[in-house]
Design a protein around this motif. Sequence first.
Motif, PDB file in Angstrom:
ATOM      1  N   GLY A 142       0.819  -1.205   0.000  1.00 46.17           N
ATOM      2  CA  GLY A 142       0.000   0.000   0.000  1.00 46.17           C
ATOM      3  C   GLY A 142       0.853   1.257   0.000  1.00 46.17           C
ATOM      4  O   GLY A 142       0.546   2.227  -0.709  1.00 46.17           O
ATOM      5  N   LEU A 166      -3.852   3.287  -6.810  1.00 42.24           N
ATOM      6  CA  LEU A 166      -4.975   2.822  -6.002  1.00 42.24           C
ATOM      7  C   LEU A 166      -6.185   3.750  -6.076  1.00 42.24           C
ATOM      8  O   LEU A 166      -7.182   3.494  -5.401  1.00 42.24           O
ATOM      9  N   ARG A 167      -6.128   4.788  -6.878  1.00 35.89           N
ATOM     10  CA  ARG A 167      -7.244   5.730  -6.956  1.00 35.89           C
ATOM     11  C   ARG A 167      -7.848   5.802  -8.351  1.00 35.89           C
ATOM     12  O   ARG A 167      -8.668   6.672  -8.623  1.00 35.89           O
ATOM     13  N   ALA A 172      -6.263   0.257 -10.100  1.00 39.41           N
ATOM     14  CA  ALA A 172      -6.505  -0.277  -8.755  1.00 39.41           C
ATOM     15  C   ALA A 172      -6.710  -1.787  -8.813  1.00 39.41           C
ATOM     16  O   ALA A 172      -6.137  -2.533  -8.008  1.00 39.41           O
ATOM     17  N   VAL A 176      -4.155  -4.655  -7.191  1.00 45.03           N
ATOM     18  CA  VAL A 176      -4.568  -5.705  -6.259  1.00 45.03           C
ATOM     19  C   VAL A 176      -4.196  -7.081  -6.798  1.00 45.03           C
ATOM     20  O   VAL A 176      -3.738  -7.960  -6.057  1.00 45.03           O
ATOM     21  N   THR A 252      -7.630  -0.804  -1.090  1.00 49.06           N
ATOM     22  CA  THR A 252      -8.569   0.081  -1.782  1.00 49.06           C
ATOM     23  C   THR A 252      -9.881   0.300  -1.042  1.00 49.06           C
ATOM     24  O   THR A 252     -10.616   1.231  -1.374  1.00 49.06           O
ATOM     25  N   PRO A 256     -11.601   2.588  -6.218  1.00 46.19           N
ATOM     26  CA  PRO A 256     -12.479   3.764  -6.267  1.00 46.19           C
ATOM     27  C   PRO A 256     -13.857   3.412  -6.822  1.00 46.19           C
ATOM     28  O   PRO A 256     -13.966   2.593  -7.723  1.00 46.19           O
ATOM     29  N   THR A 260     -13.230  -2.293  -7.243  1.00 48.45           N
ATOM     30  CA  THR A 260     -12.533  -3.441  -6.666  1.00 48.45           C
ATOM     31  C   THR A 260     -13.371  -4.120  -5.583  1.00 48.45           C
ATOM     32  O   THR A 260     -12.823  -4.871  -4.770  1.00 48.45           O
TER      33      THR A 260
END
Length: 310
Positions: A142, A166-167, A172, A176, A252, A256, A260
């Motif tokens: 992260g 991650l955004r 995202a 993962v 996440t 977003p 996810t």
Amino acid sequence: MTSGPVAVRPRVRSSRTRGSAAERDRLVGYAMVAPQVLGTIAFVVVPLVTVAWYSLHEWNVLAGTFTFSGTANYERMLADPGLRDALAASLWFSIGLVVLNVSLALLLAVLLDQRLPGTTTFRTFFFSPVVVSLVAWTIVWGFLLQDDGGINGFLAALGVDGPNWLRSGPTAMLAVIVVQVFKNVGLNMILFLAALQSVPEEVQEAARIDGAGAWRRFRSITLPLISPTVLLVSILTVVGSLEVFAQIDVLTGGGPGNSTTVLVYYLYQQAFRFNEFGYASAISVLLFVIVLALTLIQWRTRKRWVHDEV
């Protein structure tokens, strides 16, 4: 006067003795399997039946209500757009994880099977994430995947402007998947490596004498002989891809948006954020059916491509 040899009559076990021995063997057998049977009943069968029963009720823990609703929760699933999004996210996650994990694990196993210098070090390097705490592993990734994290810092040094991993929806999900691949690829690599080392060398040598190249030997000899391990790894990876939770929660939080939010995380939201335990139980039944169906499909189709399956 010398007497002749005396004939010794063999002892004949009575039917009662044979019966008691057989009964004792059966009791020993029952005692050996009893812990497994009792464990399966207590931790598999009873929870499944309980969840199925809960799925037929409207259960709100905060309000203290537990009302029989029949198939209302299942009818709600058919019209729930959030569930459809969760199923789509689970599908993409499973496809990406299975393809990348299995192919990368097989590639690493083939490379490590060459017995080159440093093989033991590389084997340890790729397997070590398997024994690392899942939450700790995910937290570290992260930090690396933040907008100003280590990965974008490395890309900036190369003159590349990295995204906010991650955004953004597509990145995202990709992030993962990659985190999960590197977490478990070492285990599948070891399974493939063990299978590769069990392939008879004389078969490879015969094919080499006949003029078969490396790719032809791998496709026609190695891959069919290790196909039982491919089946095992595929089943484990598919089931694992449908049970992912901690990575989503830490990296996440399902975002977003809902990009996810996989099925297990959507189940968690319904139960522990919205207190819809009856509806969450219905989603659990759906998840069980999906996992069972995919496992049975892989098992039933094994005869078409798994070596020595008839």
